[in-house]
Motif scaffolding. Structure first.
Motif, PDB file in Angstrom:
ATOM      1  N   GLU A 106      58.605  73.592  16.533  1.00 16.43           N
ATOM      2  CA  GLU A 106      58.931  73.099  17.870  1.00 16.43           C
ATOM      3  C   GLU A 106      60.387  73.310  18.283  1.00 16.43           C
ATOM      4  O   GLU A 106      60.747  73.036  19.425  1.00 16.43           O
ATOM      5  N   GLY A 107      61.249  73.745  17.356  1.00 12.31           N
ATOM      6  CA  GLY A 107      62.653  73.942  17.704  1.00 12.31           C
ATOM      7  C   GLY A 107      63.530  72.751  17.317  1.00 12.31           C
ATOM      8  O   GLY A 107      63.053  71.763  16.754  1.00 12.31           O
ATOM      9  N   ARG A 108      64.827  72.841  17.640  1.00  7.52           N
ATOM     10  CA  ARG A 108      65.796  71.856  17.170  1.00  7.52           C
ATOM     11  C   ARG A 108      66.254  70.891  18.254  1.00  7.52           C
ATOM     12  O   ARG A 108      67.409  70.468  18.271  1.00  7.52           O
ATOM     13  N   SER A 109      65.393  70.523  19.146  1.00  8.47           N
ATOM     14  CA  SER A 109      65.759  69.528  20.147  1.00  8.47           C
ATOM     15  C   SER A 109      65.935  68.171  19.468  1.00  8.47           C
ATOM     16  O   SER A 109      65.372  67.931  18.390  1.00  8.47           O
ATOM     17  N   PRO A 110      66.727  67.265  20.049  1.00 10.08           N
ATOM     18  CA  PRO A 110      66.946  65.948  19.432  1.00 10.08           C
ATOM     19  C   PRO A 110      65.650  65.220  19.101  1.00 10.08           C
ATOM     20  O   PRO A 110      65.534  64.600  18.043  1.00 10.08           O
ATOM     21  N   ALA A 111      64.660  65.281  19.996  1.00 12.83           N
ATOM     22  CA  ALA A 111      63.388  64.587  19.748  1.00 12.83           C
ATOM     23  C   ALA A 111      62.673  65.154  18.531  1.00 12.83           C
ATOM     24  O   ALA A 111      62.034  64.415  17.774  1.00 12.83           O
ATOM     25  N   ASN A 112      62.788  66.465  18.305  1.00 13.72           N
ATOM     26  CA  ASN A 112      62.107  67.093  17.175  1.00 13.72           C
ATOM     27  C   ASN A 112      62.810  66.848  15.848  1.00 13.72           C
ATOM     28  O   ASN A 112      62.247  67.120  14.785  1.00 13.72           O
ATOM     29  N   LEU A 113      64.036  66.351  15.896  1.00 18.93           N
ATOM     30  CA  LEU A 113      64.801  66.085  14.672  1.00 18.93           C
ATOM     31  C   LEU A 113      64.598  64.668  14.141  1.00 18.93           C
ATOM     32  O   LEU A 113      65.125  64.326  13.079  1.00 18.93           O
ATOM     33  N   LEU A 114      63.840  63.841  14.854  1.00 15.21           N
ATOM     34  CA  LEU A 114      63.791  62.417  14.525  1.00 15.21           C
ATOM     35  C   LEU A 114      63.251  62.135  13.131  1.00 15.21           C
ATOM     36  O   LEU A 114      63.800  61.300  12.399  1.00 15.21           O
ATOM     37  N   SER A 115      62.154  62.777  12.735  1.00 18.99           N
ATOM     38  CA  SER A 115      61.605  62.493  11.406  1.00 18.99           C
ATOM     39  C   SER A 115      62.575  62.949  10.319  1.00 18.99           C
ATOM     40  O   SER A 115      62.771  62.250   9.309  1.00 18.99           O
ATOM     41  N   PHE A 116      63.223  64.102  10.513  1.00 14.81           N
ATOM     42  CA  PHE A 116      64.189  64.596   9.527  1.00 14.81           C
ATOM     43  C   PHE A 116      65.393  63.654   9.420  1.00 14.81           C
ATOM     44  O   PHE A 116      65.831  63.298   8.321  1.00 14.81           O
ATOM     45  N   LEU A 117      65.917  63.218  10.564  1.00 16.98           N
ATOM     46  CA  LEU A 117      67.080  62.332  10.558  1.00 16.98           C
ATOM     47  C   LEU A 117      66.741  60.961   9.969  1.00 16.98           C
ATOM     48  O   LEU A 117      67.560  60.352   9.274  1.00 16.98           O
ATOM     49  N   THR A 118      65.525  60.479  10.229  1.00 15.31           N
ATOM     50  CA  THR A 118      65.105  59.203   9.650  1.00 15.31           C
ATOM     51  C   THR A 118      65.007  59.312   8.134  1.00 15.31           C
ATOM     52  O   THR A 118      65.419  58.405   7.406  1.00 15.31           O
ATOM     53  N   GLY A 119      64.452  60.425   7.651  1.00 14.85           N
ATOM     54  CA  GLY A 119      64.401  60.646   6.208  1.00 14.85           C
ATOM     55  C   GLY A 119      65.784  60.677   5.591  1.00 14.85           C
ATOM     56  O   GLY A 119      66.029  60.075   4.530  1.00 14.85           O
ATOM     57  N   LEU A 120      66.726  61.362   6.250  1.00 17.12           N
ATOM     58  CA  LEU A 120      68.104  61.390   5.751  1.00 17.12           C
ATOM     59  C   LEU A 120      68.726  59.997   5.735  1.00 17.12           C
ATOM     60  O   LEU A 120      69.447  59.634   4.792  1.00 17.12           O
ATOM     61  N   ALA A 121      68.453  59.216   6.763  1.00 15.20           N
ATOM     62  CA  ALA A 121      69.010  57.860   6.836  1.00 15.20           C
ATOM     63  C   ALA A 121      68.492  56.995   5.691  1.00 15.20           C
ATOM     64  O   ALA A 121      69.250  56.214   5.094  1.00 15.20           O
ATOM     65  N   ILE A 122      67.212  57.125   5.365  1.00 11.02           N
ATOM     66  CA  ILE A 122      66.645  56.345   4.254  1.00 11.02           C
ATOM     67  C   ILE A 122      67.274  56.771   2.933  1.00 11.02           C
ATOM     68  O   ILE A 122      67.644  55.928   2.102  1.00 11.02           O
ATOM     69  N   VAL A 123      67.423  58.072   2.735  1.00 11.05           N
ATOM     70  CA  VAL A 123      68.067  58.569   1.513  1.00 11.05           C
ATOM     71  C   VAL A 123      69.511  58.062   1.431  1.00 11.05           C
ATOM     72  O   VAL A 123      69.979  57.636   0.374  1.00 11.05           O
ATOM     73  N   GLY A 124      70.216  58.102   2.566  1.00  8.00           N
ATOM     74  CA  GLY A 124      71.586  57.617   2.587  1.00  8.00           C
ATOM     75  C   GLY A 124      71.679  56.135   2.247  1.00  8.00           C
ATOM     76  O   GLY A 124      72.586  55.708   1.498  1.00  8.00           O
ATOM     77  N   LEU A 125      70.761  55.333   2.778  1.00  8.29           N
ATOM     78  CA  LEU A 125      70.774  53.903   2.486  1.00  8.29           C
ATOM     79  C   LEU A 125      70.454  53.634   1.017  1.00  8.29           C
ATOM     80  O   LEU A 125      71.063  52.747   0.393  1.00  8.29           O
ATOM     81  N   MET A 126      69.535  54.407   0.454  1.00  9.57           N
ATOM     82  CA  MET A 126      69.228  54.266  -0.977  1.00  9.57           C
ATOM     83  C   MET A 126      70.442  54.628  -1.825  1.00  9.57           C
ATOM     84  O   MET A 126      70.767  53.937  -2.803  1.00  9.57           O
ATOM     85  N   GLY A 127      71.128  55.704  -1.430  1.00 10.69           N
ATOM     86  CA  GLY A 127      72.329  56.097  -2.163  1.00 10.69           C
ATOM     87  C   GLY A 127      73.417  55.045  -2.067  1.00 10.69           C
ATOM     88  O   GLY A 127      74.113  54.750  -3.055  1.00 10.69           O
ATOM     89  N   LEU A 128      73.570  54.454  -0.873  1.00  9.31           N
ATOM     90  CA  LEU A 128      74.570  53.402  -0.688  1.00  9.31           C
ATOM     91  C   LEU A 128      74.239  52.177  -1.527  1.00  9.31           C
ATOM     92  O   LEU A 128      75.136  51.541  -2.108  1.00  9.31           O
ATOM     93  N   THR A 129      72.952  51.838  -1.633  1.00  5.66           N
ATOM     94  CA  THR A 129      72.538  50.692  -2.446  1.00  5.66           C
ATOM     95  C   THR A 129      72.835  50.923  -3.920  1.00  5.66           C
ATOM     96  O   THR A 129      73.335  50.026  -4.617  1.00  5.66           O
ATOM     97  N   ILE A 130      72.551  52.140  -4.397  1.00  3.02           N
ATOM     98  CA  ILE A 130      72.838  52.471  -5.803  1.00  3.02           C
ATOM     99  C   ILE A 130      74.344  52.442  -6.053  1.00  3.02           C
ATOM    100  O   ILE A 130      74.816  51.891  -7.062  1.00  3.02           O
ATOM    101  N   ALA A 131      75.122  53.018  -5.137  1.00  3.25           N
ATOM    102  CA  ALA A 131      76.581  53.031  -5.296  1.00  3.25           C
ATOM    103  C   ALA A 131      77.137  51.612  -5.308  1.00  3.25           C
ATOM    104  O   ALA A 131      78.057  51.304  -6.079  1.00  3.25           O
ATOM    105  N   SER A 132      76.574  50.745  -4.491  1.00  5.43           N
ATOM    106  CA  SER A 132      77.030  49.351  -4.458  1.00  5.43           C
ATOM    107  C   SER A 132      76.756  48.646  -5.772  1.00  5.43           C
ATOM    108  O   SER A 132      77.599  47.895  -6.281  1.00  5.43           O
ATOM    109  N   ALA A 133      75.567  48.891  -6.344  1.00  2.00           N
ATOM    110  CA  ALA A 133      75.212  48.249  -7.606  1.00  2.00           C
ATOM    111  C   ALA A 133      76.066  48.768  -8.758  1.00  2.00           C
ATOM    112  O   ALA A 133      76.461  48.002  -9.647  1.00  2.00           O
TER     113      ALA A 133
END
Length: 337
Positions: free
Chosen positions: A90-117
């Motif tokens: 579908e291309g790289r429009s902001p709407a089409n990036l939502l699932s990818f960006l959400t996945g990155l955000a979850i990975v980032g939050l998991m990494g932040l939680t591990i770093a905090s611990a």
């Protein structure tokens, strides 16, 4: 049992809400609270069980508690994979990036939680804890949204209707109906045919104005598409001024009210958009429920996230206020460092 009383209470509220009006977000919240309380009740009963079956209940409680952690591992992989597929197709429009960006955000939050611990940094712990609280709230709302969206899509109109309103979604090449819109039109045509077979054909309202890159209003291309597939031209009305979903519904309601005061209708859109369209229809005072047309599986995750974000922002005062309250302990703890 008393452990299940909260779940029964919220389930009762859910049932009453659905009977009053299916098109309320409060129905989604009540269903989500009922599910959450049921799980907590099951875990509580499992923890207090004794005698025969005690070990089985312990295993059950452990499985229930393990599901969110397994989901947190599987979900970002699924979203990232889907995001890559969405971008390719579908291309790289902001709407089409939502699932990818959400996945990155979850990975980032998991990494932040591990770093905090690992670091045991008080500052990082406060930031992580605050983000986890806000994420838990947003995740709960998303669970409510997606669960009730599925339930709402399963419900069907109970009676014959006067109109079938098909919402536009844009043309390709300036004048052609794309597959996404074609699926809506086909669902509308089938609803028309099914009711016409019972001797009371409804009128189909095609709704969509002309975009800056289109040669004609969507409503006209949609109407031609239906007529070519056997719908009588005299049973099609065209609403050709709208630019948004809210305008689709408001302008279509005006046409229906003028043609038949006290009308009833069914609104057709794609399945990922059905619940938000129902919320919008209620807000616009349209007397009708919404049904969804099939959508390609790869398109569904990003589209659903987009719909949830739109609903979240529709209630931004309440949602941002709650997020602010959840962030307040973290802010106070930071100030006391």
């Amino acid at each position: 049992m008393i452990a299940y009383a909260p779940a029964a209470f919220f389930l009762l509220l859910f049932g009453i809400g659905v009977l009053r009006d299916r098109r309320r977000f409060s129905n989604a919240v009540h269903l989500g609270l009922a599910c959450t309380c049921l799980v907590l009740g099951l875990v509580w009963v499992a923890g207090r069980s004794g005698g025969h079956g005690h070990r089985a209940m312990e295993w059950f409680a452990a499985a229930v508690l393990l599901i969110p952690f397994l989901g947190a591992l599987v979900l970002p992989v699924f979203l990232l994979t889907n995001g890559v597929k969405m971008i390719r197709k579908e291309g790289r429009s902001p709407a089409n990036l939502l699932s990818f960006l959400t996945g990155l955000a979850i990975v980032g939050l998991m990494g932040l939680t591990i770093a905090s611990a690992v670091s045991r940094s008080r500052e990082l712990t406060i930031v992580t804890g605050t983000l986890l609280l806000i994420t838990a709230y947003v995740a709960f709302l998303f669970f409510c949204f997606i669960t009730y969206a599925f339930v709402y899509g399963w419900l069907r109109p109970r009676r014959p209707v006067d109109f079938v309103v098909v919402l536009g979604s844009g043309l390709v090449g300036g004048n052609r109906v794309p597959p996404l819109l074609a699926s809506r039109l086909e669902r509308g045509r089938r609803l028309y045919a099914a009711q016409a077979a019972r001797g009371r054909p409804p009128v189909i309202v095609t709704s969509g104005g002309r975009g800056p890159d289109e040669d004609l209003p969507e409503a006209h291309a949609m109407a031609d598409h239906l007529v070519e597939r056997g719908v009588p031209a005299e049973h099609v009305l065209r609403e050709d001024a709208s630019r948004t979903t809210e305008e689709n519904l408001t302008y279509s309601a005006a046409i229906m009210s003028a043609a038949r005061p006290g009308y009833s209708c069914v609104i057709v859109t794609n399945n990922f958009h059905a619940f938000r369209a129902a919320l919008t229809a209620r807000k616009a005072g349209v007397n009708g429920q919404v049904v969804g047309a099939p959508t390609a599986a790869y398109f569904w995750p990003s589209a659903t996230i987009r719909e949830f974000v739109a609903v979240f922002l529709d209630h931004k005062l309440v949602n941002f206020s709650i997020c602010g309250v959840l962030a307040l302990p973290g802010v106070l703890a930071w100030c006391l460092l």
